[in-house]
Design a protein around this motif. Structure first.
Motif, PDB file in Angstrom:
ATOM      1  N   ILE A   1       0.693  -1.202   0.101  1.00 36.81           N
ATOM      2  CA  ILE A   1      -0.020  -0.064  -0.046  1.00 36.81           C
ATOM      3  C   ILE A   1       0.792   1.302  -0.132  1.00 36.81           C
ATOM      4  CG2 ILE A   1      -1.887   1.367   1.295  1.00 36.81           C
ATOM      5  CD1 ILE A   1      -3.050  -1.247   2.204  1.00 36.81           C
ATOM      6  N   THR A   2       1.963   1.337   0.915  1.00 36.79           N
ATOM      7  CA  THR A   2       2.982   2.570   0.647  1.00 36.79           C
ATOM      8  C   THR A   2       3.430   2.531  -0.508  1.00 36.79           C
ATOM      9  OG1 THR A   2       4.556   1.099   1.878  1.00 36.79           O
ATOM     10  CG2 THR A   2       3.290   2.670   3.293  1.00 36.79           C
ATOM     11  N   ASN A   3       3.803   1.659  -1.223  1.00 30.47           N
ATOM     12  CA  ASN A   3       4.391   1.479  -2.832  1.00 30.47           C
ATOM     13  C   ASN A   3       3.124   2.119  -3.634  1.00 30.47           C
ATOM     14  OD1 ASN A   3       6.908   0.795  -2.096  1.00 30.47           O
ATOM     15  ND2 ASN A   3       6.461  -1.158  -3.097  1.00 30.47           N
ATOM     16  N   ALA A   4       1.876   1.838  -3.398  1.00 32.51           N
ATOM     17  CA  ALA A   4       0.679   2.513  -4.383  1.00 32.51           C
ATOM     18  C   ALA A   4       0.559   3.623  -4.035  1.00 32.51           C
ATOM     19  CB  ALA A   4      -0.334   1.555  -3.859  1.00 32.51           C
ATOM     20  N   ILE A   5       0.764   4.153  -2.853  1.00 32.87           N
ATOM     21  CA  ILE A   5       0.717   5.552  -2.505  1.00 32.87           C
ATOM     22  C   ILE A   5       1.881   6.279  -3.062  1.00 32.87           C
ATOM     23  CG2 ILE A   5       0.761   7.393  -0.650  1.00 32.87           C
ATOM     24  CD1 ILE A   5      -0.720   5.323   1.125  1.00 32.87           C
ATOM     25  N   LYS A   6       3.043   5.725  -2.873  1.00 32.17           N
ATOM     26  CA  LYS A   6       4.225   6.621  -3.252  1.00 32.17           C
ATOM     27  C   LYS A   6       4.522   6.737  -4.936  1.00 32.17           C
ATOM     28  CE  LYS A   6       8.288   4.479  -2.528  1.00 32.17           C
ATOM     29  NZ  LYS A   6       9.716   4.150  -1.871  1.00 32.17           N
ATOM     30  N   TYR A   7       4.055   5.742  -5.683  1.00 27.21           N
ATOM     31  CA  TYR A   7       4.033   5.724  -7.113  1.00 27.21           C
ATOM     32  C   TYR A   7       2.978   6.074  -7.786  1.00 27.21           C
ATOM     33  CZ  TYR A   7       8.601   3.587  -5.927  1.00 27.21           C
ATOM     34  OH  TYR A   7       9.731   3.238  -5.582  1.00 27.21           O
ATOM     35  N   SER A   8       1.758   6.817  -6.993  1.00 25.68           N
ATOM     36  CA  SER A   8       0.625   7.245  -7.725  1.00 25.68           C
ATOM     37  C   SER A   8       0.333   8.703  -7.099  1.00 25.68           C
ATOM     38  CB  SER A   8      -0.465   6.597  -7.613  1.00 25.68           C
ATOM     39  OG  SER A   8      -0.954   6.237  -6.347  1.00 25.68           O
ATOM     40  N   PRO A   9       1.409   9.610  -7.572  1.00 27.77           N
ATOM     41  CA  PRO A   9       1.413  10.856  -6.975  1.00 27.77           C
ATOM     42  C   PRO A   9       0.445  11.648  -7.689  1.00 27.77           C
ATOM     43  CG  PRO A   9       3.380  10.619  -8.500  1.00 27.77           C
ATOM     44  CD  PRO A   9       2.848   9.465  -8.342  1.00 27.77           C
ATOM     45  N   HIS A  10      -0.206  11.469  -8.717  1.00 30.85           N
ATOM     46  CA  HIS A  10      -1.270  12.147  -9.494  1.00 30.85           C
ATOM     47  C   HIS A  10      -2.822  11.825  -9.413  1.00 30.85           C
ATOM     48  CE1 HIS A  10       2.015  14.765 -10.496  1.00 30.85           C
ATOM     49  NE2 HIS A  10       2.453  13.842 -11.179  1.00 30.85           N
ATOM     50  N   THR A  11      -2.829  10.286  -8.712  1.00 32.29           N
ATOM     51  CA  THR A  11      -3.959   9.943  -8.776  1.00 32.29           C
ATOM     52  C   THR A  11      -4.315   9.667  -7.359  1.00 32.29           C
ATOM     53  OG1 THR A  11      -3.381   7.762  -9.229  1.00 32.29           O
ATOM     54  CG2 THR A  11      -4.085   8.887 -11.017  1.00 32.29           C
ATOM     55  N   ASP A  12      -5.516   9.461  -6.857  1.00 34.72           N
ATOM     56  CA  ASP A  12      -5.763   9.189  -5.608  1.00 34.72           C
ATOM     57  C   ASP A  12      -6.519   7.772  -5.170  1.00 34.72           C
ATOM     58  OD1 ASP A  12      -8.463   9.867  -6.486  1.00 34.72           O
ATOM     59  OD2 ASP A  12      -8.737  11.656  -5.430  1.00 34.72           O
ATOM     60  N   LYS A  13      -6.802   7.229  -6.079  1.00 36.56           N
ATOM     61  CA  LYS A  13      -7.608   5.831  -5.633  1.00 36.56           C
ATOM     62  C   LYS A  13      -6.803   4.810  -5.440  1.00 36.56           C
ATOM     63  CE  LYS A  13     -11.488   3.369  -7.299  1.00 36.56           C
ATOM     64  NZ  LYS A  13     -12.581   3.401  -8.070  1.00 36.56           N
ATOM     65  N   ILE A  14      -6.867   4.057  -4.547  1.00 28.67           N
ATOM     66  CA  ILE A  14      -5.950   2.655  -4.425  1.00 28.67           C
ATOM     67  C   ILE A  14      -6.979   1.493  -3.831  1.00 28.67           C
ATOM     68  CG2 ILE A  14      -4.236   1.477  -3.103  1.00 28.67           C
ATOM     69  CD1 ILE A  14      -2.818   4.477  -3.072  1.00 28.67           C
ATOM     70  N   ILE A  15      -7.407   0.345  -4.754  1.00 29.63           N
ATOM     71  CA  ILE A  15      -8.270  -0.454  -4.170  1.00 29.63           C
ATOM     72  C   ILE A  15      -7.450  -1.747  -3.790  1.00 29.63           C
ATOM     73  CG2 ILE A  15     -10.010  -1.846  -5.147  1.00 29.63           C
ATOM     74  CD1 ILE A  15     -10.118   0.059  -7.620  1.00 29.63           C
ATOM     75  N   ILE A  16      -7.963  -2.282  -2.515  1.00 28.01           N
ATOM     76  CA  ILE A  16      -7.373  -3.168  -1.856  1.00 28.01           C
ATOM     77  C   ILE A  16      -8.320  -4.449  -1.790  1.00 28.01           C
ATOM     78  CG2 ILE A  16      -6.424  -4.147   0.283  1.00 28.01           C
ATOM     79  CD1 ILE A  16      -6.275  -0.533  -0.232  1.00 28.01           C
ATOM     80  N   SER A  17      -8.287  -5.469  -2.603  1.00 25.41           N
ATOM     81  CA  SER A  17      -9.135  -6.496  -2.676  1.00 25.41           C
ATOM     82  C   SER A  17      -8.850  -7.793  -2.168  1.00 25.41           C
ATOM     83  CB  SER A  17      -9.581  -6.772  -3.837  1.00 25.41           C
ATOM     84  OG  SER A  17      -8.465  -7.036  -4.820  1.00 25.41           O
ATOM     85  N   THR A  18      -9.568  -8.529  -1.545  1.00 25.13           N
ATOM     86  CA  THR A  18      -9.378  -9.982  -1.184  1.00 25.13           C
ATOM     87  C   THR A  18     -10.288 -10.716  -1.733  1.00 25.13           C
ATOM     88  OG1 THR A  18     -10.867  -9.754   0.987  1.00 25.13           O
ATOM     89  CG2 THR A  18      -8.515  -9.037   1.091  1.00 25.13           C
ATOM     90  N   ARG A  19      -9.868 -11.963  -1.949  1.00 24.49           N
ATOM     91  CA  ARG A  19     -10.830 -13.135  -2.346  1.00 24.49           C
ATOM     92  C   ARG A  19     -10.072 -14.477  -2.417  1.00 24.49           C
ATOM     93  NH1 ARG A  19      -7.913 -11.196  -7.020  1.00 24.49           N
ATOM     94  NH2 ARG A  19      -7.283 -12.935  -8.410  1.00 24.49           N
TER      95      ARG A  19
END
Ligand code: ADP
Length: 261
Positions: A158-176
């Motif tokens: 998740i911290t990578n997802a935040i760090k490497y998406s400086p211009h977008t704000d949505k991060i989806i965390i899914s489980t299945r």
């Protein structure tokens, strides 16, 4: 024996370049061990003063708050955040030396998969205002694993997802759950990874190079540590990514766990 350097080689008076050397594998292994030992000792020694700086910073921050010195307290709070970054970097270096010397230990218990992911997502949502961590949970059930280590992996993704998406704000965390595997995916809509670099990102110290790389701090260890943790827990990790569109990092763990390891 290892092929590493180009050496001149003479046949019939003609100089031909011959690729091959006499670097002994044992020598390389010993050098690697010395490097790991050094990293282990250095990071261990760094840990003590950093822990003490953190404790002083927290006491100082609380004192300044009490005295109404809010501006100064705010600066100490920022100092504390930087100390946290340092602590995480030292923790990563220590983990790498443990992995490389086979000393990474797991404290396995049965725990509810979804609630572990949820807990980490909620903790991390507090650390970012810009990014919205969207939950899409459909897994249920328990896994036999080291909860702290699994949290560490999810935190890293998740911290990578935040760090490497400086211009977008949505991060989806899914489980299945699929078959006998529980799967967690973290999807971002950020910078993505070039096709030919996708497998390399799991190697230690590897970082995708590019003109913008300097804007993203890091040592290139998080994904190596995460994938080693998942591997040692009997699972697997992979990434789907399109450069410029975003990445989805996933890992799968056996639902029934392996209680003997
Ligand atoms: P670090 O982020 O400290 O460099 P990691 O091991 O976590 O180290 O990641 C290795 C490399 O993989 C990063 O340097 C980056 O180039 C790439 N990477 C990781 N996660 C993402 C992501 N979500 N989007 C784009 N690139 C990523």
């Amino acid at each position: 024996w290892h092929l590493t350097r180009a050496l001149p080689f003479i046949i019939d008076g003609k100089t031909i370049k011959w690729f091959g050397t006499n670097t002994d594998i044992d020598e390389q292994k010993q050098l690697q061990r010395q490097k790991d030992d050094f990293l282990g000792i250095a990071s261990h020694e760094l840990k003590t003063p950093v822990t003490s700086i953190k404790a002083y910073a927290q006491v100082l921050g609380a004192m300044l708050e009490r005295e109404g010195e809010h501006k100064k307290a705010e600066m100490v709070l920022r100092m504390d955040a930087q100390v946290n970054r340092l602590t995480n970097l030292i923790g990563d270096l220590l983990d790498v030396t443990k992995i490389n010397s086979g000393r990474l230990q797991f404290n396995k218990t049965w725990f509810d998969f979804n609630s572990a992911v949820k807990e980490t997502v909620e903790d991390l949502q507090h650390t970012t205002q810009k990014h919205k961590l969207v939950e899409d949970f459909s897994a249920t059930g328990k896994i036999y694993s080291d909860r702290d280590r699994i949290n560490q992996v999810i935190t890293n993704l998740i911290t990578n997802a935040i760090k490497y998406s400086p211009h977008t704000d949505k991060i989806i965390i899914s489980t299945r759950v699929e078959g006998n595997e529980a799967i967690v995916c973290v999807q971002d809509f950020g910078i993505g990874i070039p096709e030919d670099k996708k497998d390399k990102v799991f190697e230690q110290f590897y970082r995708v190079s590019g003109n913008k790389q300097h804007t993203f701090p890091g040592l290139g260890l998080g994904l190596y540590i995460s994938s080693e943790i998942i591997k040692r827990e009997g699972g697997r990790m992979w990434v789907n990514s399109v450069e410029g569109k975003g990445s989805t990092f996933c890992f799968a763990l056996p639902v029934n766990g392996d209680s003997n390891s």
